[in-house]
Design a protein around this motif. Structure first.
Motif, PDB file in Angstrom:
ATOM      1  N   ASN A 291       0.686  -1.367   0.418  1.00 54.66           N
ATOM      2  CA  ASN A 291      -0.295   0.378  -0.316  1.00 54.66           C
ATOM      3  C   ASN A 291       0.541   1.259  -0.292  1.00 54.66           C
ATOM      4  N   TYR A 292       0.236   2.273  -0.078  1.00 49.52           N
ATOM      5  CA  TYR A 292       0.954   3.978  -0.481  1.00 49.52           C
ATOM      6  C   TYR A 292       0.488   4.563   1.024  1.00 49.52           C
ATOM      7  N   TYR A 293       1.762   5.015   1.261  1.00 54.07           N
ATOM      8  CA  TYR A 293       1.332   6.041   2.577  1.00 54.07           C
ATOM      9  C   TYR A 293       2.736   7.246   2.321  1.00 54.07           C
ATOM     10  N   PHE A 294       1.794   7.683   2.516  1.00 58.70           N
ATOM     11  CA  PHE A 294       1.962   9.294   2.890  1.00 58.70           C
ATOM     12  C   PHE A 294       2.678   9.832   4.114  1.00 58.70           C
ATOM     13  N   HIS A 295       3.895  10.193   4.324  1.00 62.00           N
ATOM     14  CA  HIS A 295       4.667  10.210   5.511  1.00 62.00           C
ATOM     15  C   HIS A 295       4.738  11.955   5.705  1.00 62.00           C
ATOM     16  N   LEU A 296       3.830  12.954   5.887  1.00 59.55           N
ATOM     17  CA  LEU A 296       3.602  13.149   6.346  1.00 59.55           C
ATOM     18  C   LEU A 296       4.563  14.671   7.614  1.00 59.55           C
ATOM     19  N   VAL A 297       4.885  15.181   6.801  1.00 61.88           N
ATOM     20  CA  VAL A 297       6.051  15.634   7.926  1.00 61.88           C
ATOM     21  C   VAL A 297       5.582  17.715   8.552  1.00 61.88           C
ATOM     22  N   CYS A 298       5.397  17.367   9.595  1.00 58.92           N
ATOM     23  CA  CYS A 298       4.242  18.756  10.291  1.00 58.92           C
ATOM     24  C   CYS A 298       4.996  19.267  11.302  1.00 58.92           C
ATOM     25  N   GLU A 299       5.194  20.998  11.754  1.00 62.44           N
ATOM     26  CA  GLU A 299       6.036  21.117  12.091  1.00 62.44           C
ATOM     27  C   GLU A 299       5.729  22.691  12.680  1.00 62.44           C
ATOM     28  N   LYS A 300       5.926  22.723  14.199  1.00 67.56           N
ATOM     29  CA  LYS A 300       4.963  23.812  14.418  1.00 67.56           C
ATOM     30  C   LYS A 300       5.579  24.739  15.521  1.00 67.56           C
ATOM     31  N   GLU A 301       5.834  26.068  15.692  1.00 73.07           N
ATOM     32  CA  GLU A 301       6.287  26.801  15.871  1.00 73.07           C
ATOM     33  C   GLU A 301       5.845  27.231  17.615  1.00 73.07           C
ATOM     34  N   ILE A 302       6.437  26.710  19.129  1.00 73.13           N
ATOM     35  CA  ILE A 302       6.509  26.686  20.432  1.00 73.13           C
ATOM     36  C   ILE A 302       6.686  28.114  20.832  1.00 73.13           C
ATOM     37  N   LYS A 303       6.286  28.453  22.223  1.00 69.75           N
ATOM     38  CA  LYS A 303       6.968  29.412  22.838  1.00 69.75           C
ATOM     39  C   LYS A 303       7.685  28.550  24.206  1.00 69.75           C
ATOM     40  N   GLU A 304       8.802  28.101  24.342  1.00 68.10           N
ATOM     41  CA  GLU A 304       9.252  27.386  25.442  1.00 68.10           C
ATOM     42  C   GLU A 304       8.214  28.054  26.931  1.00 68.10           C
ATOM     43  N   PRO A 305       8.000  27.440  27.449  1.00 67.55           N
ATOM     44  CA  PRO A 305       7.348  28.391  28.997  1.00 67.55           C
ATOM     45  C   PRO A 305       8.603  29.488  29.459  1.00 67.55           C
ATOM     46  N   ASP A 306       7.547  30.169  30.891  1.00 73.46           N
ATOM     47  CA  ASP A 306       9.120  31.206  31.153  1.00 73.46           C
ATOM     48  C   ASP A 306       9.675  30.129  32.788  1.00 73.46           C
ATOM     49  N   ILE A 307      10.452  30.141  32.727  1.00 76.58           N
ATOM     50  CA  ILE A 307      10.763  28.888  33.326  1.00 76.58           C
ATOM     51  C   ILE A 307      11.592  30.126  34.979  1.00 76.58           C
ATOM     52  N   THR A 308      11.052  31.676  34.577  1.00 75.05           N
ATOM     53  CA  THR A 308      11.001  32.415  36.429  1.00 75.05           C
ATOM     54  C   THR A 308      10.721  32.050  36.939  1.00 75.05           C
ATOM     55  N   GLN A 309       9.578  31.647  37.028  1.00 68.34           N
ATOM     56  CA  GLN A 309       8.053  31.061  38.119  1.00 68.34           C
ATOM     57  C   GLN A 309       8.622  30.197  37.941  1.00 68.34           C
ATOM     58  N   ALA A 310       9.200  28.717  37.844  1.00 68.07           N
ATOM     59  CA  ALA A 310       8.952  27.723  38.201  1.00 68.07           C
ATOM     60  C   ALA A 310       9.943  27.143  39.789  1.00 68.07           C
ATOM     61  N   THR A 311       8.787  26.407  40.075  1.00 65.64           N
ATOM     62  CA  THR A 311       9.674  25.691  41.926  1.00 65.64           C
ATOM     63  C   THR A 311       9.995  24.058  41.402  1.00 65.64           C
ATOM     64  N   ASN A 312       9.501  23.728  40.494  1.00 64.91           N
ATOM     65  CA  ASN A 312       9.568  22.164  40.818  1.00 64.91           C
ATOM     66  C   ASN A 312      10.700  21.705  39.602  1.00 64.91           C
ATOM     67  N   PHE A 313      11.553  21.236  39.854  1.00 63.83           N
ATOM     68  CA  PHE A 313      12.735  20.696  38.437  1.00 63.83           C
ATOM     69  C   PHE A 313      12.350  19.339  38.436  1.00 63.83           C
ATOM     70  N   MET A 314      13.290  18.324  37.576  1.00 63.70           N
ATOM     71  CA  MET A 314      13.007  17.230  37.694  1.00 63.70           C
ATOM     72  C   MET A 314      14.978  17.325  36.615  1.00 63.70           C
ATOM     73  N   GLY A 315      15.783  16.084  37.487  1.00 58.59           N
ATOM     74  CA  GLY A 315      17.419  16.780  36.761  1.00 58.59           C
ATOM     75  C   GLY A 315      17.172  14.795  36.472  1.00 58.59           C
ATOM     76  N   ILE A 316      17.517  14.820  35.299  1.00 63.61           N
ATOM     77  CA  ILE A 316      17.383  13.110  34.712  1.00 63.61           C
ATOM     78  C   ILE A 316      18.945  12.581  34.436  1.00 63.61           C
ATOM     79  N   ASP A 317      19.498  11.814  34.652  1.00 62.60           N
ATOM     80  CA  ASP A 317      20.483  10.830  34.849  1.00 62.60           C
ATOM     81  C   ASP A 317      20.447   9.930  33.820  1.00 62.60           C
TER      82      ASP A 317
END
Ligand SMILES: [Zn+2]
Length: 410
Positions: free
Chosen positions: A170-196
């Motif tokens: 069968n034929y498939y269309f691999h549609l590449v979609c793009e969207k720009e979003i604003k990264e949230p303002d982190i100056t008000q953040a209180t809970n952080f997560m570190g990932i090792d």
């Protein structure tokens, strides 16, 4: 994403490839279009091959355009795509040659796909796609998938995408979609997560509020060791069939790790959402090979692309969930004591951490996650006091870290 110096309101680009199935009553025009496109690629390929080194897309286009149009019968836009893709394939080949993986050779293309440019030779809405075939623009009905609806809500832009004939015919269309979003303002953040990210545990997470989670990699480590042994055996054989099996196996291993990384990253983001995390900190792993001294046997596992892949998935899913991502300095994250800040190689003994100064003991991977969390939090703190634009925390700042209070469990 933040690296090094940064400012507020960073724009993040989300890219998704959505696979859409065309309804089965397609005409032979698709097949013919793909065949001719591939024929064009193979023709352009002979030109680059004879050139004995890669060439730019524009130059290749000049050399091939006439032939592609009049002899092969491709449309104008398609002829440009042929040049661009073929030129790109040889650039990739050159990169592989530089890494010692292969040699200069004639590339041949399988007649399974063709790339279209949005607006120029394809248009799409939620139930129909218009494609420029050899006989002009044709319309095809696409199957309606519930999950695909979101990509037609007007917020996404479409990029060059591929029509692909899958193994099911069968034929498939691999549609590449793009969207720009604003990264949230982190100056008000209180809970952080570190990932090792690591070998013993694929990932360990630690939040400011003291939640920690281990995402085990035990089974993965065994499976990858099996792969690694097979690889060695095959490499020693050095026959044609061994090379073929090797290639096949490497693809399987990559897919296996990719699936695993998708699963783990999804779980990490679920837990980040549950715990109300607004900023995730990851180690900046660029240059991991140079930094990490490991026994030879383990080197393959360590210098792996798989860690970086996991981080990339985490970052992407975090952005989708509206969680900001910061990359922090990775130095000494597993050797720094979370309570007294003493840094020493001696603090670490394999999987366990014991501070030689204050005697603080904990699982070493968790210590890594705690330090990453602390650096992420310090980064936010700097934004607040210095008025937004700063560098990522350096060693002088490390001394001022406050030890996070730990509530064990989970
Ligand atoms: Zn200590």
């Amino acid at each position: 994403m933040f690296i090094g110096c940064c400012v507020k309101n960073v724009i993040v680009k989300l890219t998704k490839t959505v696979v859409l199935k065309l309804t089965t009553d397609t005409d032979s025009m698709l097949e013919e279009t793909i065949d001719k496109f591939t024929e064009g690629m193979d023709y352009a390929s002979t030109i680059v091959y004879a050139n004995k080194k890669p060439m730019g897309a524009m130059k290749l286009q000049k050399l091939t355009y006439e032939h592609l149009r009049s002899e092969i019968g491709l449309k104008s836009q398609m002829s440009c795509n042929v040049a661009r893709q073929t030129a790109g394939a040889y650039k990739t080949l050159q990169a592989q040659i530089r890494n010692g993986g292969t040699k200069w050779q004639l590339l041949e293309f399988a007649p399974t796909k063709v790339k279209f440019s949005y607006g120029r030779d394809f248009s799409i809405n939620h139930d129909e796609i218009g494609i420029t075939t050899l006989e002009g623009r044709q319309k095809y009905v696409i199957m309606n998938y519930q999950y695909a609806k979101q990509f037609f809500d007007g917020s996404w832009k479409y990029q060059a995408s591929e029509l692909v004939k899958h193994k099911d015919g069968n034929y498939y269309f691999h549609l590449v979609c793009e969207k720009e979003i604003k990264e949230p303002d982190i100056t008000q953040a209180t809970n952080f997560m570190g990932i090792d990210v690591g070998i013993n545990h694929l990932a360990v997470t630690f939040t400011t509020e003291g939640q920690c989670k281990f995402f085990t990699g035990g089974e993965i480590k065994n499976i990858r060791n099996v792969y690694s042994k097979q690889r060695k055996r095959l490499q020693e054989k050095d026959t044609r069939s061994a090379t073929r099996v090797l290639k096949h196996q490497s693809g399987r291993e990559k897919r296996f790790m990719k699936d695993m990384n998708h699963v783990v990253s999804r779980k990490i983001i679920e837990s980040a959402i549950n715990d109300g995390v607004s900023v995730i900190g990851l180690e900046d792993l660029v240059g991991i090979r140079k930094r990490t001294k490991v026994r030879k046997k383990q080197r393959y596992l360590y210098s792996s692309w798989a860690f970086r892949e996991l981080q990339t998935f985490v970052e992407y899913k975090a952005h989708e969930a509206g969680i900001a991502v910061i990359y922090v300095d990775p130095r000494y994250t597993s050797q720094t004591c979370p309570t007294c800040s003493h840094i020493s190689r001696n603090n670490r003994r394999g999987r366990s951490f014991r501070c030689e100064m204050c005697g603080y003991e904990l699982n070493a991977d968790l210590v890594g996650a705690m330090n990453i969390e602390a650096r992420t939090r310090a980064f936010r703190h700097d934004l607040e006091v210095q008025g937004l634009a700063v560098d990522s925390p350096d060693e002088t700042l490390l001394d001022e870290f406050q030890a996070p209070s730990i509530r064990r469990g989970n």
